[in-house]
Design a protein around this motif. Structure first.
Motif, short mmCIF file in Angstrom:
data_model
loop_
_atom_site.label_atom_id
_atom_site.label_comp_id
_atom_site.label_asym_id
_atom_site.label_seq_id
_atom_site.Cartn_x
_atom_site.Cartn_y
_atom_site.Cartn_z
N ALA A 114 -14.83 -19.53 12.36
CA ALA A 114 -14.50 -18.43 11.45
C ALA A 114 -15.03 -18.71 10.05
O ALA A 114 -15.56 -17.82 9.38
CB ALA A 114 -12.97 -18.22 11.41
N ARG A 115 -14.88 -19.98 9.60
CA ARG A 115 -15.40 -20.31 8.28
C ARG A 115 -16.92 -20.18 8.24
O ARG A 115 -17.49 -19.68 7.27
CB ARG A 115 -14.99 -21.73 7.90
CG ARG A 115 -13.50 -21.89 7.59
CD ARG A 115 -13.24 -23.21 6.92
NE ARG A 115 -13.55 -24.34 7.79
CZ ARG A 115 -12.69 -24.91 8.63
NH1 ARG A 115 -11.47 -24.43 8.71
NH2 ARG A 115 -13.04 -25.92 9.38
N ALA A 116 -17.58 -20.63 9.33
CA ALA A 116 -19.04 -20.51 9.38
C ALA A 116 -19.47 -19.05 9.39
O ALA A 116 -20.43 -18.66 8.73
CB ALA A 116 -19.58 -21.23 10.62
N ALA A 117 -18.72 -18.22 10.16
CA ALA A 117 -19.05 -16.79 10.20
C ALA A 117 -18.86 -16.15 8.82
O ALA A 117 -19.67 -15.33 8.38
CB ALA A 117 -18.19 -16.08 11.24
N ALA A 118 -17.76 -16.55 8.15
CA ALA A 118 -17.53 -16.00 6.81
C ALA A 118 -18.64 -16.42 5.85
O ALA A 118 -19.12 -15.63 5.04
CB ALA A 118 -16.16 -16.45 6.29
N LEU A 119 -19.04 -17.71 5.96
CA LEU A 119 -20.13 -18.19 5.11
C LEU A 119 -21.43 -17.46 5.42
O LEU A 119 -22.17 -17.05 4.52
CB LEU A 119 -20.31 -19.70 5.29
CG LEU A 119 -21.44 -20.35 4.49
CD1 LEU A 119 -21.20 -20.13 3.00
CD2 LEU A 119 -21.54 -21.84 4.81
N GLN A 120 -21.70 -17.27 6.74
CA GLN A 120 -22.91 -16.55 7.13
C GLN A 120 -22.89 -15.11 6.62
O GLN A 120 -23.91 -14.60 6.15
CB GLN A 120 -23.04 -16.57 8.66
CG GLN A 120 -24.30 -15.90 9.19
CD GLN A 120 -25.56 -16.64 8.78
OE1 GLN A 120 -25.53 -17.83 8.55
NE2 GLN A 120 -26.66 -15.94 8.68
N LYS A 121 -21.72 -14.47 6.70
CA LYS A 121 -21.60 -13.10 6.21
C LYS A 121 -21.82 -13.05 4.70
O LYS A 121 -22.49 -12.15 4.18
CB LYS A 121 -20.22 -12.53 6.56
CG LYS A 121 -20.08 -11.05 6.19
CD LYS A 121 -18.72 -10.53 6.62
CE LYS A 121 -18.61 -9.03 6.34
NZ LYS A 121 -18.81 -8.72 4.93
N ALA A 122 -21.24 -14.05 4.00
CA ALA A 122 -21.45 -14.09 2.56
C ALA A 122 -22.92 -14.26 2.22
O ALA A 122 -23.45 -13.60 1.32
CB ALA A 122 -20.62 -15.21 1.94
N GLU A 134 -25.43 -13.39 4.15
CA GLU A 134 -26.12 -12.16 4.52
C GLU A 134 -25.89 -11.07 3.47
O GLU A 134 -26.80 -10.34 3.09
CB GLU A 134 -25.61 -11.68 5.89
CG GLU A 134 -26.32 -10.44 6.42
CD GLU A 134 -27.79 -10.70 6.74
OE1 GLU A 134 -28.53 -9.72 6.82
OE2 GLU A 134 -28.16 -11.88 6.89
N ASP A 135 -24.62 -10.98 2.98
CA ASP A 135 -24.34 -10.01 1.93
C ASP A 135 -25.14 -10.32 0.67
O ASP A 135 -25.66 -9.41 0.00
CB ASP A 135 -22.84 -10.01 1.60
CG ASP A 135 -22.02 -9.46 2.75
OD1 ASP A 135 -22.61 -8.80 3.63
OD2 ASP A 135 -20.80 -9.70 2.78
N ALA A 136 -25.24 -11.63 0.35
CA ALA A 136 -26.03 -12.01 -0.83
C ALA A 136 -27.51 -11.65 -0.63
O ALA A 136 -28.18 -11.18 -1.55
CB ALA A 136 -25.87 -13.50 -1.10
N ARG A 137 -28.00 -11.88 0.60
CA ARG A 137 -29.41 -11.55 0.88
C ARG A 137 -29.64 -10.05 0.76
O ARG A 137 -30.64 -9.59 0.18
CB ARG A 137 -29.79 -12.04 2.28
CG ARG A 137 -31.26 -11.87 2.60
CD ARG A 137 -31.52 -12.21 4.06
NE ARG A 137 -30.84 -11.28 4.95
CZ ARG A 137 -31.27 -10.05 5.21
NH1 ARG A 137 -32.37 -9.60 4.65
NH2 ARG A 137 -30.59 -9.27 6.03
N ILE A 138 -28.70 -9.26 1.33
CA ILE A 138 -28.84 -7.80 1.26
C ILE A 138 -28.78 -7.33 -0.20
O ILE A 138 -29.56 -6.47 -0.63
CB ILE A 138 -27.75 -7.13 2.10
CG1 ILE A 138 -27.97 -7.44 3.59
CG2 ILE A 138 -27.73 -5.63 1.87
CD1 ILE A 138 -26.86 -6.95 4.49
N GLN A 144 -31.60 -5.41 -2.17
CA GLN A 144 -31.37 -4.14 -2.85
C GLN A 144 -31.78 -4.20 -4.31
O GLN A 144 -32.35 -3.25 -4.86
CB GLN A 144 -29.89 -3.76 -2.73
CG GLN A 144 -29.48 -3.35 -1.32
CD GLN A 144 -27.98 -3.09 -1.22
OE1 GLN A 144 -27.23 -3.44 -2.13
NE2 GLN A 144 -27.57 -2.48 -0.11
N ARG A 145 -31.48 -5.34 -4.95
CA ARG A 145 -31.92 -5.48 -6.35
C ARG A 145 -33.43 -5.46 -6.45
O ARG A 145 -34.01 -4.85 -7.35
CB ARG A 145 -31.35 -6.78 -6.93
CG ARG A 145 -29.87 -6.71 -7.27
CD ARG A 145 -29.47 -7.86 -8.14
NE ARG A 145 -29.58 -9.14 -7.45
CZ ARG A 145 -28.62 -9.68 -6.72
NH1 ARG A 145 -27.47 -9.05 -6.60
NH2 ARG A 145 -28.79 -10.84 -6.14
#
Length: 674
Positions: free
Chosen positions: A431-439, A441-445, A449-450
């Motif tokens: 779960a921690r790894a998934a949360a880190l991966q999502k974070a 991915e969100d940062a990459r997106i 976008q920027r």
């Protein structure tokens, strides 16, 4: 293996197995108040509450509600929620660690936000012990309240007395519960204070965790052990005390584990034969032995029975021979007495001798049978000892097997618990790894976008054609609420950013700006009031991060993403009125005729300079010199032909951006650039 060792292994098995089947519902509430706001902080209540929470959870309570540092409102809500859980419970336990106070013989628990500046404040800011008793009252079998609140209370020293004779005691006051099967335990008896100790936990909490939840241990004995441990730890300076009464049956917080009945060994077939043999032996007749031999003709006990029968037969023969010898002697004596002849006497003597020999032979046979019987009995005794030894050995082996089985089950349960813990840790890591991966991915997106927004801004700067909208949020002058004079300008800025306004940002809330807000309502599905410039409208626009109004390009241009690009037609084609490439039309020669002088005169006055000249027919140029005038002409023509004139809005926006008004009543170059 000793019985205590077997019991210990069974207890370990149930603890490791994790879920013993308890028929009773047991609930517990644990409160630890340490961080007091108006007096010095207590160090141990949080640790003691954590230890008791773990103790009740290890004892497999159905519910363990743990709370700490509760304010008055929070404490009231927690007690109300716990009361709902007690309604269908058999056992209810409340453990409180923190400050307590006694006023006029009534004990109160103190929340962390209490000030208690006056003695009467205790009625408003603290909770009486009776409130806790009401909370646990619905429990069917046992109600237990443990108060680790007998500390030296700083509130009692600082509060102001409103009545001089009001008593504020040291420690807590003695209580007598009105309900049966209710027990209240104090860390120290009434009028005395408790010690926090030098370790991480108080002596009282340490002893409770050690003895309170032992399986099968009666609650009164458990608190007796707690008392002994605390007295020893504090060198007889602190004595825990218990108030209330329980019935005669043992009441334990954790029931003793139920051991399954030992498996009975398979019955020995020889036991029934042995019992028959012992019964016939008490009868000791030939008929009884004959019946036994007929029922059990073979085997060890059959041989013993045959020996017993032979012994009886030898005894009968001996008795008969003895009787015959006695008769012969009597006959000999009678003949001698009567003076019988010598031959008769000799015959009688011979008969007596033969009878004596028969008697001796019978005696000898009897002795032999007795010797055989004794030998058989010795063999039976040896066999019985061997059987008992074998039985004992079998029991020892069964106990060893049971011990090995319990140890194996305990090890399997321990391994299962370890595996479950490892699985839980693995799931948490995933779960921690998934949360880190999502974070990430969100940062990459967000970064993409920027980058995309920066590229669009650069493209808009390179192609300044058409009403371009900035996709980045508008710069805000400050974080404070703008004034009423600033709101129109900010609204124009936001509408321009969202692609709905192409005019100049001048702060004038005019028809053009209102029309732009109407375009926003139409494309965003909102119903904002276009008549006034309000802060609520500005807030709605600021929360939009993407273009709302579609990009409208002028005649000869088409929308290309967020920019307008020129329409290029191939040779022989040109851009038509509808912005599509059309084949060039050949001009046809027209015949000229002479006009009458009156026909050469204008039929209507020419419009003064600066006023729109509207052509009433065909596609003549409208000649308007402003977008507003052209817009008005378009609307009038739409009304003439019975249309709504929605297309005039988009053409008006295009006019504002390109300077050209395109309409059915105006040629594409009929309106000069502003």
């Amino acid at each position: 293996m000793s019985g205590l060792r077997i019991f210990a292994l069974v207890a370990i098995f149930f603890n490791l197995l994790g879920q013993p089947a308890f028929a009773e519902k047991r609930v517990a509430l644990v409160i630890g108040n340490s961080d007091y706001q108006n007096v010095a902080r207590l160090s141990n209540p949080l640790n003691d509450a954590a230890a008791m929470t773990a103790t009740f959870k290890d004892a497999r309570f159905d519910l363990v509600l743990s709370r700490h540092d509760l304010k008055a409102s929070e404490m009231r809500r927690v007690l109300r929620d716990f009361a709902d859980q007690v309604r269908d419970a058999d056992v209810a336990v409340v453990y409180y660690a923190g400050h307590g106070i006694e006023v006029d013989g009534v004990n109160y628990l103190i929340p962390v936000d209490a000030a208690l500046e006056r003695d009467t404040d205790v009625y408003d800011e603290a909770f009486p012990l009776d409130r806790i008793l009401v909370t646990v009252e619905p429990a069917r079998k046992l109600r237990l309240i443990i108060l680790d609140a007998c500390r030296d209370n700083p509130f009692a020293r600082t509060m102001r007395r409103t009545i001089g004779q009001r008593g504020i005691g040291r420690g807590l006051a003695k209580v007598e519960p009105a309900s049966s099967n209710t027990m209240i335990a104090f860390a120290a008896k009434a009028g005395f204070t408790a010690f926090d100790g030098d370790g991480e936990y108080s002596p009282f909490a340490t002893a409770l965790a050690e003895h309170l939840t032992k399986p099968g241990l009666d609650l009164r004995k458990a608190f007796g052990f707690v008392r002994d441990d605390v007295l020893k730890a504090t060198k007889n300076r602190q004595e825990p005390f218990v108030y209330g009464s329980l019935g005669g049956d043992d009441i334990a917080l954790v029931p003793a584990p139920v051991l399954s009945a030992p498996v009975s060994p398979a019955p020995d077939p020889s036991d029934a034969i042995r019992r028959d043999y012992e019964f016939v032996e008490r009868i000791a007749t030939k008929e009884a032995w004959d019946f036994f031999l007929a029922t059990h003709p073979d085997g060890y006990y059959a041989k013993l029975a045959q020996a017993q029968r032979n012994k009886l037969a030898a005894e009968e023969a001996r008795v008969a021979a003895t009787e015959k010898a006695r008769s012969a002697e009597e006959e000999k004596a009678r003949l001698a007495a009567e003076g019988a002849k010598a031959a008769e006497q000799a015959k009688a003597a011979a008969d007596a001798k033969a009878a004596e020999q028969a008697r001796l032979a019978a005696e000898k046979k009897k002795a032999e049978q007795e010797a055989k019987l004794a030998e058989a009995q010795r063999a039976a005794a040896v066999a019985e000892e061997a059987r008992i030894a074998a039985e004992n050995l079998r029991k020892i082996e069964e106990e060893k097997a049971a011990e090995a089985r319990l140890v194996r089950i305990a090890e399997e349960a321990k391994a299962a618990a370890a595996k479950a813990k490892a699985d839980e840790e693995a799931r948490a890591a995933e779960a921690r790894a998934a949360a880190l991966q999502k974070a990430l991915e969100d940062a990459r997106i967000a970064e993409a976008q920027r980058t995309e927004a920066a590229a669009r801004i650069k493209a808009e700067a390179d192609h300044p054609i058409g009403p371009l909208a900035s996709l980045s949020p508008a710069d805000k002058p400050d974080e404070t609420r703008p004034t009423d004079e600033q709101i129109p300008r900010l609204l124009q800025t936001e509408l321009h950013r969202l692609g709905c306004y192409t005019g100049s940002v001048d702060g004038n809330w005019n028809d053009t700006t209102q029309h732009s807000l109407a375009l926003f309502n139409k494309n965003a599905g909102t119903t904002l009031d276009t008549r006034v410039a309000s802060f609520d409208t500005l807030d709605v626009l600021r929360h939009r991060n993407e273009r709302v109004c579609p990009l409208i390009c002028g005649h000869g241009y088409k929308a290309d993403g967020d920019t307008c690009s020129r329409i290029v037609c191939k040779a022989g084609y040109e851009v038509g009125d509808d912005n599509t490439c059309e084949r060039l039309r050949e001009k046809k020669p027209t015949a000229k005729r002479e006009r009458a002088p009156e026909e050469t005169q204008p039929s209507a006055k020419r419009a003064p300079a600066g006023e729109p000249s509207y052509s009433g027919a065909g596609g003549a140029a409208c000649g308007a010199r402003s977008c507003s005038a052209a817009y008005a002409g378009c609307k009038r023509h739409a009304a003439e032909i019975g249309r709504q004139g929605y297309h005039c809005d988009s053409e008006y926006s295009s006019c504002l951006s390109t300077g050209e008004f395109i309409g059915r009543r105006c040629q594409r170059h009929g309106l000069a650039k502003n």
